[in-house]
Design a protein around this motif. Sequence first.
Motif, PDB file in Angstrom:
ATOM      1  N   ARG A 152       0.832  -1.202   0.000  1.00 15.81           N
ATOM      2  CA  ARG A 152       0.000   0.000   0.000  1.00 15.81           C
ATOM      3  C   ARG A 152       0.872   1.259   0.000  1.00 15.81           C
ATOM      4  N   GLN A 153       1.921   1.255   0.814  1.00 15.71           N
ATOM      5  CA  GLN A 153       2.812   2.413   0.863  1.00 15.71           C
ATOM      6  C   GLN A 153       3.488   2.638  -0.485  1.00 15.71           C
ATOM      7  N   THR A 154       3.874   1.536  -1.151  1.00 16.39           N
ATOM      8  CA  THR A 154       4.486   1.650  -2.479  1.00 16.39           C
ATOM      9  C   THR A 154       3.508   2.235  -3.482  1.00 16.39           C
ATOM     10  N   LEU A 155       2.266   1.774  -3.437  1.00 16.10           N
ATOM     11  CA  LEU A 155       1.252   2.277  -4.359  1.00 16.10           C
ATOM     12  C   LEU A 155       0.937   3.750  -4.092  1.00 16.10           C
ATOM     13  N   TYR A 156       0.966   4.152  -2.824  1.00 21.03           N
ATOM     14  CA  TYR A 156       0.782   5.567  -2.503  1.00 21.03           C
ATOM     15  C   TYR A 156       1.846   6.409  -3.203  1.00 21.03           C
ATOM     16  N   ARG A 157       3.088   5.971  -3.096  1.00 19.24           N
ATOM     17  CA  ARG A 157       4.181   6.725  -3.719  1.00 19.24           C
ATOM     18  C   ARG A 157       4.025   6.779  -5.234  1.00 19.24           C
ATOM     19  N   GLU A 158       3.607   5.650  -5.821  1.00 17.10           N
ATOM     20  CA  GLU A 158       3.439   5.612  -7.270  1.00 17.10           C
ATOM     21  C   GLU A 158       2.311   6.533  -7.719  1.00 17.10           C
ATOM     22  N   LEU A 159       1.227   6.563  -6.953  1.00 22.67           N
ATOM     23  CA  LEU A 159       0.119   7.453  -7.309  1.00 22.67           C
ATOM     24  C   LEU A 159       0.550   8.909  -7.181  1.00 22.67           C
ATOM     25  N   ALA A 160       1.307   9.224  -6.125  1.00 24.79           N
ATOM     26  CA  ALA A 160       1.795  10.591  -5.954  1.00 24.79           C
ATOM     27  C   ALA A 160       2.709  10.994  -7.109  1.00 24.79           C
ATOM     28  N   ALA A 161       3.561  10.060  -7.554  1.00 22.19           N
ATOM     29  CA  ALA A 161       4.455  10.345  -8.677  1.00 22.19           C
ATOM     30  C   ALA A 161       3.672  10.527  -9.973  1.00 22.19           C
ATOM     31  N   LEU A 162       2.638   9.710 -10.161  1.00 23.02           N
ATOM     32  CA  LEU A 162       1.815   9.813 -11.369  1.00 23.02           C
ATOM     33  C   LEU A 162       1.133  11.168 -11.474  1.00 23.02           C
ATOM     34  N   ARG A 163       0.735  11.697 -10.344  1.00 23.75           N
ATOM     35  CA  ARG A 163      -0.007  12.953 -10.357  1.00 23.75           C
ATOM     36  C   ARG A 163       0.843  14.113 -10.885  1.00 23.75           C
ATOM     37  N   LYS A 164       2.154  13.974 -10.784  1.00 30.62           N
ATOM     38  CA  LYS A 164       3.021  15.023 -11.312  1.00 30.62           C
ATOM     39  C   LYS A 164       3.018  15.045 -12.838  1.00 30.62           C
ATOM     40  N   ASP A 165       2.711  13.884 -13.446  1.00 30.02           N
ATOM     41  CA  ASP A 165       2.800  13.755 -14.901  1.00 30.02           C
ATOM     42  C   ASP A 165       1.445  13.704 -15.588  1.00 30.02           C
ATOM     43  N   VAL A 166       0.387  13.344 -14.861  1.00 27.36           N
ATOM     44  CA  VAL A 166      -0.930  13.131 -15.471  1.00 27.36           C
ATOM     45  C   VAL A 166      -1.896  14.192 -14.965  1.00 27.36           C
ATOM     46  N   SER A 167      -2.317  15.096 -15.844  1.00 25.59           N
ATOM     47  CA  SER A 167      -3.231  16.171 -15.446  1.00 25.59           C
ATOM     48  C   SER A 167      -4.678  15.725 -15.629  1.00 25.59           C
ATOM     49  N   THR A 168      -5.018  14.641 -14.941  1.00 28.03           N
ATOM     50  CA  THR A 168      -6.355  14.054 -15.032  1.00 28.03           C
ATOM     51  C   THR A 168      -7.046  14.169 -13.680  1.00 28.03           C
ATOM     52  N   PRO A 169      -8.302  14.559 -13.629  1.00 28.74           N
ATOM     53  CA  PRO A 169      -9.029  14.533 -12.361  1.00 28.74           C
ATOM     54  C   PRO A 169      -9.050  13.111 -11.800  1.00 28.74           C
ATOM     55  N   MET A 170      -8.781  12.965 -10.505  1.00 27.01           N
ATOM     56  CA  MET A 170      -8.788  11.666  -9.854  1.00 27.01           C
ATOM     57  C   MET A 170      -9.750  11.700  -8.677  1.00 27.01           C
ATOM     58  N   VAL A 171     -10.642  10.718  -8.623  1.00 21.78           N
ATOM     59  CA  VAL A 171     -11.616  10.625  -7.537  1.00 21.78           C
ATOM     60  C   VAL A 171     -11.399   9.309  -6.820  1.00 21.78           C
ATOM     61  N   LEU A 172     -11.128   9.392  -5.520  1.00 22.00           N
ATOM     62  CA  LEU A 172     -10.804   8.225  -4.709  1.00 22.00           C
ATOM     63  C   LEU A 172     -11.898   7.972  -3.691  1.00 22.00           C
ATOM     64  N   VAL A 173     -12.430   6.744  -3.659  1.00 19.96           N
ATOM     65  CA  VAL A 173     -13.337   6.318  -2.598  1.00 19.96           C
ATOM     66  C   VAL A 173     -12.511   5.578  -1.559  1.00 19.96           C
ATOM     67  N   THR A 174     -12.627   5.981  -0.298  1.00 19.76           N
ATOM     68  CA  THR A 174     -11.882   5.313   0.760  1.00 19.76           C
ATOM     69  C   THR A 174     -12.635   5.404   2.078  1.00 19.76           C
ATOM     70  N   HIS A 175     -12.393   4.420   2.952  1.00 25.60           N
ATOM     71  CA  HIS A 175     -12.881   4.481   4.332  1.00 25.60           C
ATOM     72  C   HIS A 175     -11.771   4.953   5.267  1.00 25.60           C
ATOM     73  N   ASP A 176     -10.562   5.037   4.744  1.00 26.99           N
ATOM     74  CA  ASP A 176      -9.373   5.271   5.555  1.00 26.99           C
ATOM     75  C   ASP A 176      -9.104   6.774   5.673  1.00 26.99           C
ATOM     76  N   LEU A 177      -9.298   7.328   6.865  1.00 28.88           N
ATOM     77  CA  LEU A 177      -9.110   8.762   7.067  1.00 28.88           C
ATOM     78  C   LEU A 177      -7.664   9.169   6.854  1.00 28.88           C
ATOM     79  N   SER A 178      -6.719   8.352   7.309  1.00 23.74           N
ATOM     80  CA  SER A 178      -5.310   8.693   7.134  1.00 23.74           C
ATOM     81  C   SER A 178      -4.923   8.646   5.662  1.00 23.74           C
ATOM     82  N   GLU A 179      -5.536   7.735   4.897  1.00 23.11           N
ATOM     83  CA  GLU A 179      -5.282   7.669   3.460  1.00 23.11           C
ATOM     84  C   GLU A 179      -5.777   8.944   2.780  1.00 23.11           C
TER      85      GLU A 179
END
Length: 374
Positions: A166-193
């Motif tokens: 999960r931590q690895t995927l968080y980093r990958e998503l954060a890195a992707l956001r620098k390159d992809v100017s696409t709206p992203m909508v995340l459903v989560t139950h995790d407040l810290s996430e």
Amino acid sequence: MRLNAEFDCEAGELVALLGPSGSGKTSLLRAVAGLLRAPGLTGSVQAGSEVWFDSAQGIHWTPQQRRVGLVFQSYALFPHLSALENVAAGASSERADDKKIKALFERLGLAGLEQRRPAQLSGGQQQRVALARALMRVTPQDGDTSPRAGVLLLDEPFSAVDEPTRQTLYRELAALRKDVSTPMVLVTHDLSEARRLADRVVILDAGETLQSGPPAQVFASPRNARVADLVGIQNHFKGQFFKQQPGWGLLRWADEVSGASLDLQVRDKNRLKDGAAVSWVLAGEEVDVGRANEALCLTPTGRDEPVNRIACELVDLLSLGETSLCTLMPQALPGQRLTLNLSSAHLRSLKVGVGSEVVVNLPAQGVHIMPQRN
């Protein structure tokens, strides 16, 4: 369930939908993707300049017409296809761009796994393949005559993987956001996430939007008592507000058990009448705890403002490693309890334990007051 919610998400922004089970989070994603076919569905969905759905105008684009990348909690990969074929299946045109697929495999750490089927991949690898397929859907392909708006929808995509993945995927998503100017909508139950990943959060309950804004703002300043409950605020009390000099007020915190009360100095934002019954919450990150006989500590915010000093007894202490869950009883209000997550190292430095007297230093800014609803 009645769905009466709305939200927006800018290009390059990540918005997290938060709420209990059945609050309408996944239904909203399905509405954006064109998968919600409820009878009598009304409203609108717009991506950029494209209107994907408008009940008033009779517009209803199919899921295939919408450039939506959807990542499911269960991955939803085709078991009979290779990783490469799964990603290519997400292309928005008939012919997938081989260069874009190769770049996605390299970016997401999937190089060398192209020919493996889902059963031959770990959970984290399957999740990366699902993310790559969704990105292919929202990425313009060779042959596209004009750029079109795309949306990336993430339906609890990290809940089924272990913590290191999960931590690895968080980093990958954060890195992707620098390159992809696409709206992203995340459903989560995790407040810290949500705190870690989102630019904004949208709080949903029973199909309605209760509040939206930056995570720090929403979690520290909930609009009402229900939002406070949904964002996990533990210190939630009732009181009465009185106006003082401009910009300042007095919050009377009463204890029904003893009949005693404690007055706290608070900010007055001119939204409440003098004498109003209120609910209030305590922002734990604003609080400093010290020994009862020591001088006033600098508040965590470092702001030059009044600090309420509350003498308390430490009545319960549960060590959780670096953090300890503490229950404090205000000496003036024996029927009330404060719950704080404190640094275990700080508690050791104070040399306190269950039964010790401590003082809670609470800056006026750390008290958030809301109108009390009947």
